[in-house]
Design an enzyme around this catalytic site. Structure first.
Site, mmCIF file in Angstrom:
data_model
loop_
_atom_site.group_PDB
_atom_site.id
_atom_site.type_symbol
_atom_site.label_atom_id
_atom_site.label_comp_id
_atom_site.label_asym_id
_atom_site.label_seq_id
_atom_site.Cartn_x
_atom_site.Cartn_y
_atom_site.Cartn_z
ATOM 1 C CB SER A 106 -3.431 31.423 25.404
ATOM 2 O OG SER A 106 -4.750 31.963 25.661
ATOM 3 N N GLY A 107 -2.864 34.211 26.349
ATOM 4 C CA GLY A 107 -3.168 35.509 26.566
ATOM 5 C C GLY A 107 -4.660 36.189 26.181
ATOM 6 C CG ASP A 108 -7.929 36.854 23.752
ATOM 7 O OD1 ASP A 108 -9.390 36.410 24.020
ATOM 8 O OD2 ASP A 108 -7.925 37.800 22.955
ATOM 9 C CG ASP A 109 -11.618 33.963 24.754
ATOM 10 O OD1 ASP A 109 -11.749 34.400 25.955
ATOM 11 O OD2 ASP A 109 -12.275 34.654 23.729
#
Ligand SMILES: *[C@@H]1O[C@H](CO)[C@@H](O)[C@H](O)[C@H]1NC(C)=O
Ligand SMILES: *[C@@H]1O[C@H](CO)[C@@H](O)[C@H](O)[C@H]1NC(C)=O
Ligand SMILES: *[C@@H]1O[C@H](CO)[C@@H](O)[C@H](O)[C@H]1NC(C)=O
Ligand SMILES: *[C@@H]1O[C@H](CO)[C@@H](O)[C@H](O)[C@H]1NC(C)=O
Ligand SMILES: *[C@@H]1O[C@H](CO)[C@@H](O)[C@H](O)[C@H]1NC(C)=O
Ligand SMILES: *[C@@H]1O[C@H](CO)[C@@H](O)[C@H](O)[C@H]1NC(C)=O
Ligand SMILES: *[C@@H]1O[C@H](CO)[C@@H](O)[C@H](O)[C@H]1NC(C)=O
Ligand SMILES: *[C@@H]1O[C@H](CO)[C@@H](O)[C@H](O)[C@H]1NC(C)=O
Length: 472
Positions: A254-257
């Site tokens: 993913s692009g975040d946590d």
């Protein structure tokens, strides 16, 4: 219900797929093969298929009404053994719809739910009380694609069917600063208990993927979550003010946590006062070059306690476990236990940030200091690391009770491997040599990890069978 005939899953799926194709042409199901098994917290007495309610799986026709009609119809069975709705093979375009009690949404492996990019298909809902404002814009927010509130006993599962959030529309608006309301999440359940989300492939959410909030007794299992690594705020799984949560066997890019445990934002979260606690995460695999495998915070103003994580693999993340907080958040992050991490390629293995900032508004209380204590990491192997640790507490509010043991980190040539300020703790058998604020114990120690189980660990799934496929 009689058990299913003994066929391997793959044969069953094959047969059912064939049956479905035939079924659509009005041919009845062959006897003896009309059965499929799946694990769930509760089985259902009634079942129906989306096409019974006017669903069209051509990827173009809107099924928003079909989902809403189907679920409102099936809600009549909630006090009579519950109901299951099958999403059959096809591409089912839809806007937001709401779940009901004692209900299972079951995606066939050839089924894809496609999120609509037409904003009129997304009702607006109020901002979350523990956040005080939307995260993208201060006013309301779009309802999540699959939303439920004040529910009990809800299952979203399938044989690895797909939910595609078609997020690019929303990511573009985010980048162009054109959002007037906060983006929808993919799945959100609020004020609910006994929730299972399992065996699905979730792709390209507009923002966070899975967001249980103000809820308890949650099992999240066997999810494959995929979004471009540069997509904005596509966090994988965010338990938020949740109690008794078990997250296992998930693969997240993913692009975040990959996972972020939260509990509300500054003065709003402090006032709401609902912690995230008794959470177990195990067998997680994460890829997210600019974010953490597991984040605690930054919104943690209801408190975060008793989090256990084990058997974690990160391949190319920014950090492994990161605590994010700030002056104004208040509350605490305490009794955190992490054991067994296999890590490859990251900037910081251990990262704590006491100056995360990011306030909802200027109304936060500068005297509300977070209490970060009892943070335990052990049995870690990490390769190709830039810095071993960046551990930054808060001046006059040190992060205490940090314990790190049995850690081997292969890092590059950077000198300051352990950069520590305003923290206190101990280490044992850690390489490379930690900072002076984390002195090495003379005797070897193991940092603690609880022996008991959190209550959600002992919940066993039942084997349910989905029969009478004549409704296909
Ligand atoms: C809706 O539910 C009722 C039972 O409550 C049932 O008789 C009816 O057939 C259902 N409608 C459809 C379209 O399935
Ligand atoms: C779902 O429920 C929420 C909260 O009750 C409501 O605001 C929203 O309009 C509902 N959505 C639909 C599609 O009915
Ligand atoms: C849902 O539950 C919350 C918390 O118990 C309550 O404040 C709220 O009024 C409930 N909402 C509905 C629609 O029942
Ligand atoms: C997930 O699906 C597989 C088949 O792909 C099945 O063997 C397994 O039991 C399922 N697990 C859950 C939790 O649904
Ligand atoms: C090591 O990490 C760097 C980034 O710091 C990355 O560019 C490189 O591909 C990694 N090497 C291996 C062998 O994974
Ligand atoms: C932080 O929490 C711990 C454990 O609950 C407690 O012992 C300690 O006194 C607290 N520290 C402060 C500064 O409040
Ligand atoms: C130390 O950690 C490694 C994993 O990195 C594990 O295989 C090993 O068993 C641990 N040693 C002890 C004594 O726990
Ligand atoms: C060490 O950490 C402090 C506080 O987080 C930061 O300001 C400083 O730039 C760091 N030093 C290095 C060399 O990374």
């Amino acid at each position: 219900m009689k058990p299913c005939p003994k066929l391997s899953d793959s044969i069953v799926v094959e047969v059912i797929f064939t049956v479905l194709l035939l079924g659509l042409q009005g041919v009845r199901v062959a006897k003896g093969l009309d059965c499929l098994e799946y694990p769930a917290i509760s089985c259902r007495k009634h079942s129906a298929v989306l096409t019974d309610f006017g669903g069209v799986g051509d990827g173009k026709t809107s099924n928003t009404k079909a989902f809403q009609y189907a679920i409102s119809n099936l809600s009549h069975y909630s006090s009579d053994g519950g109901a299951l709705l099958v999403v059959p093979p096809g591409k089912w375009l839809t806007g937001s719809f709401n779940l009901t009690n004692h209900f299972t949404l079951f995606l066939h492996n050839e089924a894809t739910i496609l999120a609509s990019q037409d904003e009129s298909e997304w009702p607006t809902v109020k901002v979350l009380p523990s956040y005080g404002r939307g995260r993208d814009a201060p006013d309301g927010r779009f309802s999540s694609l699959i939303f439920g509130t004040n529910l009990t006993d809800v299952v979203i599962t399938g044989y690895h069917g797909t939910i595609d959030g078609q997020g690019s529309y929303w990511w573009d608006k985010f980048h162009k600063d054109e959002l007037k309301l906060t983006r929808p999440y993919m799945i959100e359940v609020m004020f609910s208990n006994q929730i299972q989300i399992s065996n699905l492939t979730l792709i390209n959410s507009p923002s966070w993927f899975v967001h249980p909030i103000y809820s308890s007794d949650i099992i999240i299992q066997g999810l494959t979550i995929l979004a471009p690594v540069d997509s904005p705020n596509t966090d994988g799984i965010n338990p938020d003010s949740c109690t008794n949560t078990r997250i296992e066997d998930c693969y997240i890019v993913s692009g975040d946590d990959c996972i972020a445990i939260k509990s509300g934002w500054d003065e709003y979260g402090i006032k709401f006062g609902m912690p995230s606690q008794h959470i177990i995460i195990r067998r997680l695999e994460c890829v997210s070059p600019d974010s953490a495998m597991i984040a605690l915070g930054s919104e943690m103003s209801g408190g975060i306690q008793d989090v256990r994580a084990e058997d974690l693999t990160a391949i190319n993340t920014q950090s492994a476990v990161r605590i994010k907080t700030a002056v104004g958040r208040g509350a605490y992050v305490r009794d955190i236990f992490v054991k067994g991490m296999n890590l490859n390629t990251m900037k910081y293995v251990f990262w704590m940030t006491g100056s995360y900032g990011s306030h909802p508004d200027p109304g936060f209380d500068p005297k509300a200091l977070p209490n970060i204590t009892g943070i335990n990491y052990r049995d870690v192997f990490a390769d190709n690391v830039t810095y071993s640790a960046r551990l930054e507490g808060i001046a006059n509010d040190p992060f205490t009770g940090i314990c790190i043991s049995n850690v081997t980190i292969h890092s590059g040539e950077k000198k300051l491997q352990w950069n520590c300020t305003d923290i206190e703790g101990v280490t044992s058998n850690v390489y490379p040599k930690p900072c002076e604020l984390l002195p090495e114990k003379e005797e070897l120690i193991e940092c603690p990890y609880p022996d008991d189980k959190v209550p959600i660990e002992s919940v066993q799934l039942k084997t349910c069978s989905l029969k009478s496929l004549s409704f296909f």
